[in-house]
Design a protein around this motif. Sequence first.
Motif, PDB file in Angstrom:
ATOM      1  N   PHE A   1     -26.778   4.451  -5.100  1.00  0.00           N
ATOM      2  CA  PHE A   1     -27.777   5.295  -4.435  1.00  0.00           C
ATOM      3  C   PHE A   1     -27.091   6.504  -3.812  1.00  0.00           C
ATOM      4  N   ARG A   2     -27.638   7.665  -4.053  1.00  0.00           N
ATOM      5  CA  ARG A   2     -27.115   8.876  -3.399  1.00  0.00           C
ATOM      6  C   ARG A   2     -28.299   9.733  -2.989  1.00  0.00           C
ATOM      7  N   ASN A   3     -28.320  10.128  -1.749  1.00  0.00           N
ATOM      8  CA  ASN A   3     -29.431  10.935  -1.265  1.00  0.00           C
ATOM      9  C   ASN A   3     -29.195  12.386  -1.674  1.00  0.00           C
ATOM     10  N   GLU A   4     -29.269  12.623  -2.986  1.00  0.00           N
ATOM     11  CA  GLU A   4     -28.964  13.949  -3.541  1.00  0.00           C
ATOM     12  C   GLU A   4     -29.881  14.999  -2.914  1.00  0.00           C
ATOM     13  N   ILE A   5     -29.313  16.165  -2.610  1.00  0.00           N
ATOM     14  CA  ILE A   5     -30.114  17.221  -1.975  1.00  0.00           C
ATOM     15  C   ILE A   5     -31.134  17.785  -2.967  1.00  0.00           C
TER      16      ILE A   5
ATOM     17  N   MET B   1     -15.581  12.003 -11.014  1.00  0.00           N
ATOM     18  CA  MET B   1     -15.279  12.399  -9.659  1.00  0.00           C
ATOM     19  C   MET B   1     -15.747  11.335  -8.694  1.00  0.00           C
ATOM     20  N   SER B   2     -15.275  11.349  -7.499  1.00  0.00           N
ATOM     21  CA  SER B   2     -15.743  10.326  -6.589  1.00  0.00           C
ATOM     22  C   SER B   2     -16.227  10.914  -5.274  1.00  0.00           C
TER      23      SER B   2
ATOM     24  N   GLY C   1     -22.934  18.594 -19.094  1.00  0.00           N
ATOM     25  CA  GLY C   1     -23.195  17.747 -17.930  1.00  0.00           C
ATOM     26  C   GLY C   1     -22.369  16.474 -18.026  1.00  0.00           C
ATOM     27  N   GLU C   2     -21.885  16.026 -16.870  1.00  0.00           N
ATOM     28  CA  GLU C   2     -20.970  14.866 -16.845  1.00  0.00           C
ATOM     29  C   GLU C   2     -21.692  13.547 -17.176  1.00  0.00           C
ATOM     30  N   LEU C   3     -21.090  12.815 -18.122  1.00  0.00           N
ATOM     31  CA  LEU C   3     -21.582  11.470 -18.457  1.00  0.00           C
ATOM     32  C   LEU C   3     -20.729  10.413 -17.783  1.00  0.00           C
ATOM     33  N   GLU C   4     -19.444  10.696 -17.734  1.00  0.00           N
ATOM     34  CA  GLU C   4     -18.490   9.686 -17.243  1.00  0.00           C
ATOM     35  C   GLU C   4     -17.225  10.386 -16.769  1.00  0.00           C
TER      36      GLU C   4
ATOM     37  N   ARG D   1     -29.813  13.876 -12.447  1.00  0.00           N
ATOM     38  CA  ARG D   1     -29.354  13.681 -11.080  1.00  0.00           C
ATOM     39  C   ARG D   1     -30.460  12.986 -10.295  1.00  0.00           C
ATOM     40  N   SER D   2     -30.340  11.662 -10.165  1.00  0.00           N
ATOM     41  CA  SER D   2     -31.354  10.853  -9.490  1.00  0.00           C
ATOM     42  C   SER D   2     -30.787  10.389  -8.159  1.00  0.00           C
ATOM     43  N   ARG D   3     -31.669   9.817  -7.350  1.00  0.00           N
ATOM     44  CA  ARG D   3     -31.213   9.285  -6.056  1.00  0.00           C
ATOM     45  C   ARG D   3     -30.903   7.793  -6.167  1.00  0.00           C
TER      46      ARG D   3
ATOM     47  N   MET E   1     -21.830   2.014 -14.638  1.00  0.00           N
ATOM     48  CA  MET E   1     -21.071   1.012 -15.407  1.00  0.00           C
ATOM     49  C   MET E   1     -19.605   1.377 -15.152  1.00  0.00           C
ATOM     50  N   GLU E   2     -18.978   0.619 -14.266  1.00  0.00           N
ATOM     51  CA  GLU E   2     -17.633   1.020 -13.835  1.00  0.00           C
ATOM     52  C   GLU E   2     -16.591  -0.045 -14.161  1.00  0.00           C
ATOM     53  N   ILE E   3     -15.405   0.444 -14.505  1.00  0.00           N
ATOM     54  CA  ILE E   3     -14.251  -0.448 -14.698  1.00  0.00           C
ATOM     55  C   ILE E   3     -13.173  -0.001 -13.723  1.00  0.00           C
TER      56      ILE E   3
ATOM     57  N   PRO F   1     -22.921   4.025  -2.656  1.00  0.00           N
ATOM     58  CA  PRO F   1     -23.030   5.213  -3.498  1.00  0.00           C
ATOM     59  C   PRO F   1     -22.239   5.060  -4.800  1.00  0.00           C
ATOM     60  N   GLU F   2     -21.507   3.974  -4.941  1.00  0.00           N
ATOM     61  CA  GLU F   2     -20.788   3.670  -6.189  1.00  0.00           C
ATOM     62  C   GLU F   2     -20.537   2.166  -6.205  1.00  0.00           C
ATOM     63  N   THR F   3     -20.418   1.606  -7.398  1.00  0.00           N
ATOM     64  CA  THR F   3     -20.190   0.154  -7.493  1.00  0.00           C
ATOM     65  C   THR F   3     -18.702  -0.189  -7.306  1.00  0.00           C
TER      66      THR F   3
ATOM     67  N   ILE G   1      -6.845   2.738 -12.854  1.00  0.00           N
ATOM     68  CA  ILE G   1      -7.511   3.708 -13.732  1.00  0.00           C
ATOM     69  C   ILE G   1      -8.982   3.335 -13.703  1.00  0.00           C
ATOM     70  N   GLU G   2      -9.834   4.340 -13.477  1.00  0.00           N
ATOM     71  CA  GLU G   2     -11.257   4.050 -13.303  1.00  0.00           C
ATOM     72  C   GLU G   2     -12.120   4.827 -14.303  1.00  0.00           C
ATOM     73  N   PRO G   3     -12.588   4.159 -15.364  1.00  0.00           N
ATOM     74  CA  PRO G   3     -13.627   4.784 -16.192  1.00  0.00           C
ATOM     75  C   PRO G   3     -14.988   4.480 -15.563  1.00  0.00           C
ATOM     76  N   SER G   4     -15.667   5.521 -15.076  1.00  0.00           N
ATOM     77  CA  SER G   4     -16.906   5.336 -14.324  1.00  0.00           C
ATOM     78  C   SER G   4     -18.046   6.082 -15.015  1.00  0.00           C
ATOM     79  N   ALA G   5     -18.975   5.307 -15.589  1.00  0.00           N
ATOM     80  CA  ALA G   5     -20.045   5.921 -16.384  1.00  0.00           C
ATOM     81  C   ALA G   5     -21.389   5.714 -15.707  1.00  0.00           C
TER      82      ALA G   5
HETATM   83  N1  GAP Z   1     -16.525   5.508  -8.648  1.00  0.00           N
HETATM   84  C1  GAP Z   1     -16.442   6.815  -9.128  1.00  0.00           C
HETATM   85  C2  GAP Z   1     -17.736   7.517  -9.140  1.00  0.00           C
HETATM   86  O1  GAP Z   1     -18.740   7.045  -8.642  1.00  0.00           O
HETATM   87  P1  GAP Z   1     -18.885   9.724  -9.930  1.00  0.00           P
HETATM   88  O2  GAP Z   1     -18.396  10.773 -10.876  1.00  0.00           O
HETATM   89  O3  GAP Z   1     -19.369  10.167  -8.622  1.00  0.00           O
HETATM   90  O4  GAP Z   1     -17.672   8.687  -9.793  1.00  0.00           O
HETATM   91  C3  GAP Z   1     -19.746   8.289 -11.907  1.00  0.00           C
HETATM   92  O5  GAP Z   1     -20.008   8.903 -10.670  1.00  0.00           O
HETATM   93  C4  GAP Z   1     -20.903   8.503 -12.849  1.00  0.00           C
HETATM   94  O6  GAP Z   1     -22.121   8.064 -12.234  1.00  0.00           O
HETATM   95  C5  GAP Z   1     -21.157   9.959 -13.213  1.00  0.00           C
HETATM   96  O7  GAP Z   1     -20.321  10.378 -14.276  1.00  0.00           O
HETATM   97  C6  GAP Z   1     -22.613   9.920 -13.631  1.00  0.00           C
HETATM   98  O8  GAP Z   1     -22.748   9.470 -14.965  1.00  0.00           O
HETATM   99  C7  GAP Z   1     -23.191   8.867 -12.716  1.00  0.00           C
HETATM  100  N2  GAP Z   1     -23.876   9.511 -11.591  1.00  0.00           N
HETATM  101  C8  GAP Z   1     -23.314   9.990 -10.457  1.00  0.00           C
HETATM  102  N3  GAP Z   1     -24.256  10.526  -9.663  1.00  0.00           N
HETATM  103  C9  GAP Z   1     -25.426  10.387 -10.305  1.00  0.00           C
HETATM  104  C10 GAP Z   1     -26.785  10.747 -10.008  1.00  0.00           C
HETATM  105  N4  GAP Z   1     -27.105  11.324  -8.864  1.00  0.00           N
HETATM  106  N5  GAP Z   1     -27.752  10.457 -10.915  1.00  0.00           N
HETATM  107  C11 GAP Z   1     -27.441   9.841 -12.078  1.00  0.00           C
HETATM  108  N6  GAP Z   1     -26.190   9.484 -12.408  1.00  0.00           N
HETATM  109  C12 GAP Z   1     -25.192   9.750 -11.548  1.00  0.00           C
END
Ligand code: GAP
Length: 565
Positions: A276-280, A1-2, A364-367, A288-290, A295-297, A244-246, A427-431
């Motif tokens: 970096f995400r300022n997760e609540i 998800m993005s 839980g989502e890995l990618e 779920r870290s901040r 690893m994105e393609i 918040p994403e590469t 196509i975006e594999p985002s891990a």
């Molecule tokens: N560019 C698309 C994107 O960023 P995302 O699903 O939001 O998509 C991709 O993030 C991956 O980044 C997630 O599947 C997860 O593995 C990792 N990720 C996202 N938020 C994270 C968080 N708060 N802590 C650790 N990993 C996280």
Amino acid sequence: MSLHQLASLPEITADTSMNKPADQSRMDRIVSLAKRRGFIFQSSEIYGGLNGFWDYGPLGVALKRNLKECWWQDMVAGHDELATLTGAPSPYEMTGLDCTIIMHPQVWKCSGHFDLFHDWMVDCRESKRRYRYDHLQGRWASYREQKVFVTTDISGDDAAADLVGRAQKFFKLRAKQVDEIVWSGEVVPLAGTTPAEAIPLPEALGPDAAEPGTLTEPREFNLMFETRIGALAGDDDDRAFLRPETAQGIFVNFKNVLDTSRVRVPFGIGQIGKSFRNEITPRNFTFRSREFEQMEIEFFCRPDDSRAWYQFWRDRRWKWYLNLGLTEGRLQLREHHAAELAHYSCGTADIEYAFPFLADGEYGELEGIAHRGDFDLRSHMEGKLVRQDGELVLETGPDGKPRHRGSGRDLSYFDDVTRERFVPHVIEPSAGADRAVLAFLCDAYHEDNVPDENGKPRERTVLKLHPRLAPLKAAILPLVKKDGMPEVAIDLYKRLKKRMPCMYDAKGSVGRRYARQDEAGTPWCLTIDGQTMTDNTVTLRDRDSLTQERVPIGECVDLLTERLQ
Ligand code: GAP
């Protein structure tokens, strides 16, 4: 998800038909091993730690580097652009980038993150705790004249038990009176599945509150960390964001890569880096870290081939996790429902893992593997796009001007074979590197019984990590610190160290030394003993099968190099 939107896309999904409580005690033992053996520490621990931030210790940094190196080697550096891989519509090229964490603020305006990358939070005025609105669920409970919507922030089957406990406390009942509580309806989200179904907050009992009505109205919260650029920073124009994403670094460099390398569509650009995400509510260890690594393609292809490429990347990324040893039964590939898709996406699938902190049936989502169409390149050309009547159009403000202007650069691609110009689809594999490390740690963690040097069963904790991922590949152990054994062992250690990470360990009984290596996930131990001094062979012990074979000392380095591959 993005992009997170009001109904935030779930990072944890559940097949609730089979929910059983999470194996929290197993998770606790994994967390304890991770700390005890120097895999993962809480950031700034001596000052009490910082929620959502984690440090990797000596073994952890090696494990994480190995994981990223496997990804880079398997997806980017080692990719054979002359071969047609199974399931791929054609050969393709791969290249890489390393972009900055702070980018031009307009990047995030055009990508949509500035306006849309938010979660909704509620605060509890009584407990002072903060919750993600979409993470709260509950059920109506009545006792005598009183009726309240009891809530919890726990998911899965544990939620039901938690609700009972909270209702009991609220109604001030003894355990034997619990059956007198009358429950109505199912466990439902506090936010409802539609806004009309949202539970009135004055009637909701917050998860940690003693009285109903203490939860504030939900507030929007942008997940991007803000910073200021420059010594005189002050006004809004100096505002910048930690990425918040590469992914966006790749899109804005699309033209640079095309102009400076020989890649032609179809091709992919890979990048590994911090986000970096300022997760609540950061939680579940590193899940779920901040601050975390991705690893994105971004894979650029012709629009008419994009479905086939989407399918290819889903399968390829799924197999990658399996090849590195994740248990297939704990993994699932989940195609998103139409309602879950981000507004620009034509299809998304998540690779998910059954982490032990989740109830049975939860993943839980890995990618995420997303078909993003031409949304990203067009956004950075034209400006922020929105979907209208099924079409992506430039979003305009009340004055009719673009809400956020794009770069105005032409990011289309000219195919010099077909003589066509088009905007490639992506196509975006985002891990997540940290989530993958966590999944591999959880999967590798085993407790079993093995005979000690006297044949007596001994409990052991072992990390059955794939040799490519293991922080140390081998340990070289002289049986005793005399009779010339240390010298022979040190010579072997020095030769092996040139090929792979390994350690020399002469401290304690050999059983204790094996146990230390098992906990660190070291796949092989080489023991130099009395027989070595007479016939030049050593004992090669395999961590998983526990077999011990005699190997000529001169062949050890080549043999382990071969096994590692
Ligand atoms: N560019 C698309 C994107 O960023 P995302 O699903 O939001 O998509 C991709 O993030 C991956 O980044 C997630 O599947 C997860 O593995 C990792 N990720 C996202 N938020 C994270 C968080 N708060 N802590 C650790 N990993 C996280």
